[in-house]
Scaffold this motif. Structure first.
Motif, PDB file in Angstrom:
ATOM      1  N   TYR A 117      -1.233 -75.893  -1.528  1.00  0.00           N
ATOM      2  CA  TYR A 117      -2.144 -76.007  -0.386  1.00  0.00           C
ATOM      3  C   TYR A 117      -2.538 -74.588  -0.009  1.00  0.00           C
ATOM      4  CZ  TYR A 117      -1.303 -80.979   0.185  1.00  0.00           C
ATOM      5  OH  TYR A 117      -1.256 -82.343  -0.021  1.00  0.00           O
ATOM      6  N   SER A 118      -3.800 -74.238  -0.247  1.00  0.00           N
ATOM      7  CA  SER A 118      -4.246 -72.853  -0.076  1.00  0.00           C
ATOM      8  C   SER A 118      -4.427 -72.458   1.384  1.00  0.00           C
ATOM      9  CB  SER A 118      -5.581 -72.649  -0.799  1.00  0.00           C
ATOM     10  OG  SER A 118      -6.617 -73.356  -0.124  1.00  0.00           O
ATOM     11  N   GLY A 119      -4.689 -73.419   2.261  1.00  0.00           N
ATOM     12  CA  GLY A 119      -4.912 -73.117   3.672  1.00  0.00           C
ATOM     13  C   GLY A 119      -6.372 -73.032   4.065  1.00  0.00           C
ATOM     14  N   GLY A 120      -7.253 -72.757   3.094  1.00  0.00           N
ATOM     15  CA  GLY A 120      -8.680 -72.642   3.407  1.00  0.00           C
ATOM     16  C   GLY A 120      -9.533 -72.668   2.156  1.00  0.00           C
ATOM     17  N   HIS A 121     -10.813 -72.945   2.330  1.00  0.00           N
ATOM     18  CA  HIS A 121     -11.719 -73.070   1.184  1.00  0.00           C
ATOM     19  C   HIS A 121     -11.933 -71.740   0.463  1.00  0.00           C
ATOM     20  CE1 HIS A 121     -12.780 -77.258   1.824  1.00  0.00           C
ATOM     21  NE2 HIS A 121     -12.722 -76.992   3.116  1.00  0.00           N
ATOM     22  N   GLU A 122     -12.097 -70.668   1.210  1.00  0.00           N
ATOM     23  CA  GLU A 122     -12.271 -69.360   0.585  1.00  0.00           C
ATOM     24  C   GLU A 122     -11.080 -69.026  -0.301  1.00  0.00           C
ATOM     25  OE1 GLU A 122     -13.919 -65.594   2.672  1.00  0.00           O
ATOM     26  OE2 GLU A 122     -11.748 -65.333   2.672  1.00  0.00           O
ATOM     27  N   ALA A 123      -9.881 -69.281   0.187  1.00  0.00           N
ATOM     28  CA  ALA A 123      -8.663 -68.999  -0.584  1.00  0.00           C
ATOM     29  C   ALA A 123      -8.621 -69.831  -1.860  1.00  0.00           C
ATOM     30  CB  ALA A 123      -7.429 -69.278   0.265  1.00  0.00           C
ATOM     31  N   SER A 124      -9.020 -71.102  -1.770  1.00  0.00           N
ATOM     32  CA  SER A 124      -9.025 -71.959  -2.962  1.00  0.00           C
ATOM     33  C   SER A 124     -10.003 -71.451  -4.006  1.00  0.00           C
ATOM     34  CB  SER A 124      -9.406 -73.394  -2.570  1.00  0.00           C
ATOM     35  OG  SER A 124      -8.342 -74.050  -1.934  1.00  0.00           O
ATOM     36  N   ILE A 125     -11.201 -71.125  -3.568  1.00  0.00           N
ATOM     37  CA  ILE A 125     -12.244 -70.675  -4.508  1.00  0.00           C
ATOM     38  C   ILE A 125     -11.844 -69.364  -5.173  1.00  0.00           C
ATOM     39  CG2 ILE A 125     -14.665 -69.978  -4.720  1.00  0.00           C
ATOM     40  CD1 ILE A 125     -15.213 -71.840  -2.259  1.00  0.00           C
ATOM     41  N   LEU A 126     -11.313 -68.433  -4.382  1.00  0.00           N
ATOM     42  CA  LEU A 126     -10.894 -67.145  -4.938  1.00  0.00           C
ATOM     43  C   LEU A 126      -9.708 -67.314  -5.896  1.00  0.00           C
ATOM     44  CD1 LEU A 126     -11.211 -64.817  -1.806  1.00  0.00           C
ATOM     45  CD2 LEU A 126     -12.620 -64.766  -3.871  1.00  0.00           C
ATOM     46  N   VAL A 146      -9.140 -69.934  -7.819  1.00  0.00           N
ATOM     47  CA  VAL A 146      -9.683 -70.449  -9.081  1.00  0.00           C
ATOM     48  C   VAL A 146     -10.342 -69.307  -9.851  1.00  0.00           C
ATOM     49  CG1 VAL A 146     -11.417 -71.964 -10.126  1.00  0.00           C
ATOM     50  CG2 VAL A 146     -10.001 -72.803  -8.246  1.00  0.00           C
ATOM     51  N   LYS A 147     -11.119 -68.501  -9.165  1.00  0.00           N
ATOM     52  CA  LYS A 147     -11.806 -67.371  -9.815  1.00  0.00           C
ATOM     53  C   LYS A 147     -10.811 -66.417 -10.468  1.00  0.00           C
ATOM     54  CE  LYS A 147     -14.785 -63.389  -8.918  1.00  0.00           C
ATOM     55  NZ  LYS A 147     -15.413 -62.531  -7.881  1.00  0.00           N
ATOM     56  N   ALA A 148      -9.687 -66.167  -9.767  1.00  0.00           N
ATOM     57  CA  ALA A 148      -8.678 -65.230 -10.280  1.00  0.00           C
ATOM     58  C   ALA A 148      -7.777 -65.851 -11.334  1.00  0.00           C
ATOM     59  CB  ALA A 148      -7.833 -64.725  -9.111  1.00  0.00           C
ATOM     60  N   GLN A 191     -21.343 -71.977  -0.985  1.00  0.00           N
ATOM     61  CA  GLN A 191     -22.565 -71.197  -0.806  1.00  0.00           C
ATOM     62  C   GLN A 191     -22.335 -69.946   0.033  1.00  0.00           C
ATOM     63  OE1 GLN A 191     -25.621 -73.785   0.846  1.00  0.00           O
ATOM     64  NE2 GLN A 191     -25.139 -75.365  -0.650  1.00  0.00           N
ATOM     65  N   ARG A 192     -21.440 -70.052   1.016  1.00  0.00           N
ATOM     66  CA  ARG A 192     -21.205 -68.936   1.935  1.00  0.00           C
ATOM     67  C   ARG A 192     -20.655 -67.691   1.239  1.00  0.00           C
ATOM     68  NH1 ARG A 192     -18.987 -73.247   6.344  1.00  0.00           N
ATOM     69  NH2 ARG A 192     -20.975 -73.581   7.419  1.00  0.00           N
ATOM     70  N   GLY A 193     -19.976 -67.885   0.115  1.00  0.00           N
ATOM     71  CA  GLY A 193     -19.415 -66.726  -0.586  1.00  0.00           C
ATOM     72  C   GLY A 193     -20.239 -66.257  -1.769  1.00  0.00           C
ATOM     73  N   LEU A 194     -21.331 -66.978  -2.084  1.00  0.00           N
ATOM     74  CA  LEU A 194     -22.158 -66.618  -3.241  1.00  0.00           C
ATOM     75  C   LEU A 194     -22.755 -65.218  -3.102  1.00  0.00           C
ATOM     76  CD1 LEU A 194     -24.169 -69.897  -4.041  1.00  0.00           C
ATOM     77  CD2 LEU A 194     -22.360 -68.841  -5.412  1.00  0.00           C
ATOM     78  N   GLY A 195     -22.627 -64.443  -4.186  1.00  0.00           N
ATOM     79  CA  GLY A 195     -23.187 -63.096  -4.195  1.00  0.00           C
ATOM     80  C   GLY A 195     -22.339 -62.069  -3.484  1.00  0.00           C
ATOM     81  N   LYS A 196     -21.277 -62.520  -2.807  1.00  0.00           N
ATOM     82  CA  LYS A 196     -20.394 -61.586  -2.094  1.00  0.00           C
ATOM     83  C   LYS A 196     -18.994 -61.590  -2.698  1.00  0.00           C
ATOM     84  CE  LYS A 196     -21.279 -63.694   1.770  1.00  0.00           C
ATOM     85  NZ  LYS A 196     -21.238 -64.096   3.196  1.00  0.00           N
ATOM     86  N   GLN A 197     -18.382 -62.765  -2.719  1.00  0.00           N
ATOM     87  CA  GLN A 197     -17.017 -62.862  -3.255  1.00  0.00           C
ATOM     88  C   GLN A 197     -16.967 -63.543  -4.615  1.00  0.00           C
ATOM     89  OE1 GLN A 197     -16.557 -64.619   0.522  1.00  0.00           O
ATOM     90  NE2 GLN A 197     -14.534 -63.697   0.822  1.00  0.00           N
ATOM     91  N   TRP A 198     -18.038 -64.261  -4.932  1.00  0.00           N
ATOM     92  CA  TRP A 198     -18.112 -64.941  -6.233  1.00  0.00           C
ATOM     93  C   TRP A 198     -19.559 -65.264  -6.565  1.00  0.00           C
ATOM     94  CZ3 TRP A 198     -15.199 -67.245  -2.162  1.00  0.00           C
ATOM     95  CH2 TRP A 198     -15.895 -68.200  -1.424  1.00  0.00           C
ATOM     96  N   ASN A 199     -19.777 -65.645  -7.813  1.00  0.00           N
ATOM     97  CA  ASN A 199     -21.099 -66.071  -8.266  1.00  0.00           C
ATOM     98  C   ASN A 199     -21.001 -67.495  -8.802  1.00  0.00           C
ATOM     99  OD1 ASN A 199     -22.545 -63.507  -7.891  1.00  0.00           O
ATOM    100  ND2 ASN A 199     -21.194 -62.772  -9.534  1.00  0.00           N
ATOM    101  N   LYS A 200     -22.110 -68.183  -8.810  1.00  0.00           N
ATOM    102  CA  LYS A 200     -22.120 -69.563  -9.285  1.00  0.00           C
ATOM    103  C   LYS A 200     -21.634 -69.657 -10.721  1.00  0.00           C
ATOM    104  CE  LYS A 200     -24.999 -73.719  -9.206  1.00  0.00           C
ATOM    105  NZ  LYS A 200     -26.329 -74.280  -8.887  1.00  0.00           N
ATOM    106  N   ASP A 201     -21.979 -68.637 -11.522  1.00  0.00           N
ATOM    107  CA  ASP A 201     -21.609 -68.631 -12.942  1.00  0.00           C
ATOM    108  C   ASP A 201     -20.115 -68.410 -13.179  1.00  0.00           C
ATOM    109  OD1 ASP A 201     -24.207 -69.090 -13.637  1.00  0.00           O
ATOM    110  OD2 ASP A 201     -24.681 -66.991 -14.063  1.00  0.00           O
ATOM    111  N   ASP A 202     -19.361 -68.153 -12.113  1.00  0.00           N
ATOM    112  CA  ASP A 202     -17.912 -67.976 -12.259  1.00  0.00           C
ATOM    113  C   ASP A 202     -17.186 -69.315 -12.419  1.00  0.00           C
ATOM    114  OD1 ASP A 202     -18.103 -65.211 -11.902  1.00  0.00           O
ATOM    115  OD2 ASP A 202     -17.893 -65.357  -9.719  1.00  0.00           O
ATOM    116  N   PHE A 203     -17.905 -70.429 -12.152  1.00  0.00           N
ATOM    117  CA  PHE A 203     -17.231 -71.726 -12.066  1.00  0.00           C
ATOM    118  C   PHE A 203     -17.936 -72.851 -12.810  1.00  0.00           C
ATOM    119  CE2 PHE A 203     -16.686 -69.252  -8.188  1.00  0.00           C
ATOM    120  CZ  PHE A 203     -15.308 -69.208  -8.061  1.00  0.00           C
ATOM    121  N   ASN A 204     -17.142 -73.872 -13.118  1.00  0.00           N
ATOM    122  CA  ASN A 204     -17.668 -75.170 -13.526  1.00  0.00           C
ATOM    123  C   ASN A 204     -17.549 -76.080 -12.300  1.00  0.00           C
ATOM    124  OD1 ASN A 204     -17.787 -74.491 -16.368  1.00  0.00           O
ATOM    125  ND2 ASN A 204     -15.564 -74.767 -16.436  1.00  0.00           N
TER     126      ASN A 204
END
Length: 289
Positions: free
Chosen positions: A176-185, A187-189, A203-216
């Motif tokens: 349980y990551s605690g938040g959506h940003e933590a979950s997305i990051l 997965v990216k890492a 969408q809120r983190g696109l271009g700042k913390q991650w890009n769409k192409d980082d994920f399926n």
């Protein structure tokens, strides 16, 4: 003479109306606390909701303190014990807060992309991981967000149940990551293989913390009623109306763009009956297992 009486009557009504307004405002607390669920880290939440807090102060004419917590339950509990009087909640956390913490629905956020007061859940994996379907998730490391999250836990849990997927057996590890940003990051890492989130937080983190192409993006849910602004139901009616009007009038285009929102609109409790139904389905299906 008739006209004169009408003018006098109108003047009396105006004075009485002003007196009532003053009386109502005099019942307001000198300051209130605004709690927000932790969709992202505390710094990001302060940056995102700081402008909205200042807008509330300007509209209400009283001090508004922004309060962040480390988990969803913290906001629900803070509202229950009157440590926060207004709160930004997700759909499921609102349903829980309405039942336990006197939360009253005021205004719902409008997705800038779709133009509707709602969003959809997603399951994501890392690009290049060859995890492209739900079947590919078997034996992998998985992350929910919080037990109080709608798109991060409730919606995918019901979907798993309907597909007869038992997470504890299906995944090699559940976090349980605690938040959506933590979950997305995460997965990216590559710290986890897949996670449930939603289109707005993505969408809120696109271009700042991650890009769409980082994920399926391997799964999308139906539309979920949007996250919303709430207030304790025992606040003065005039204050609740002023808070609601303040949220609906928020038009800072720069901040709304960062939040991926078009703005806020009026909402009512019954708009979340579909979420209550999902909670009932999850509970009933759990009993059958």
């Amino acid at each position: 003479m008739f006209f004169k009486k009408k003018v006098i009557s109108a003047a009396v009504l105006l004075v009485l109306g002003s007196a009532n307004l003053s009386a109502n405002v005099s019942q307001w607390p000198k300051e209130i606390n605004f709690g927000v669920i932790p969709r992202a880290g505390a710094t990001s939440m302060i940056e995102t909701y700081g402008s909205l807090t200042k807008h509330l102060e300007a509209k209400l004419g009283i001090k508004v303190n922004l309060k962040t917590t480390s988990d969803y339950a913290g906001v629900i509990s803070a509202m229950k014990f009157n440590h926060v009087q207004i709160a930004y909640l997700g759909p499921k956390s609102y349903v829980e807060a309405a039942r336990r913490s006197k939360a009253e629905a005021l205004a719902v956020e409008i997705d800038a992309e779709t133009g509707i007061p709602g969003y959809y859940g997603m399951i994501i994996s890392k690009k290049g991981s060859n995890i492209k379907t739900l079947e590919d998730l078997k034996g992998k490391k998985w992350a929910f967000t919080s037990s109080h999250s709608t798109s991060g836990t409730l919606v995918p849990s019901v979907m798993f149940m309907k597909k007869d997927i038992k997470p504890k057996k299906y995944f090699s590890k559940i976090l349980y990551s605690g938040g959506h940003e933590a979950s997305i990051l995460s997965v990216k890492a590559g710290k986890i293989d897949a996670a449930s989130t939603n289109n707005l937080d993505f969408q809120r983190g696109l271009g700042k913390q991650w890009n769409k192409d980082d994920f399926n993006i391997i799964w999308k849910s139906d539309i979920i009623p949007g996250s919303l602004m709430t207030a304790r139901s025992d606040l003065p009616e005039s204050l609740k109306k002023a808070v609601k009007d303040a949220f609906i009038s928020y038009d800072d285009e720069v901040q709304l763009s960062k939040m991926k929102l078009k703005g806020f609109m009026s909402v009512k409790d019954s708009d979340y009956d579909s979420v209550r139904e999902l909670m009932k389905i999850k509970k009933s299906m759990k009993k059958k297992k």
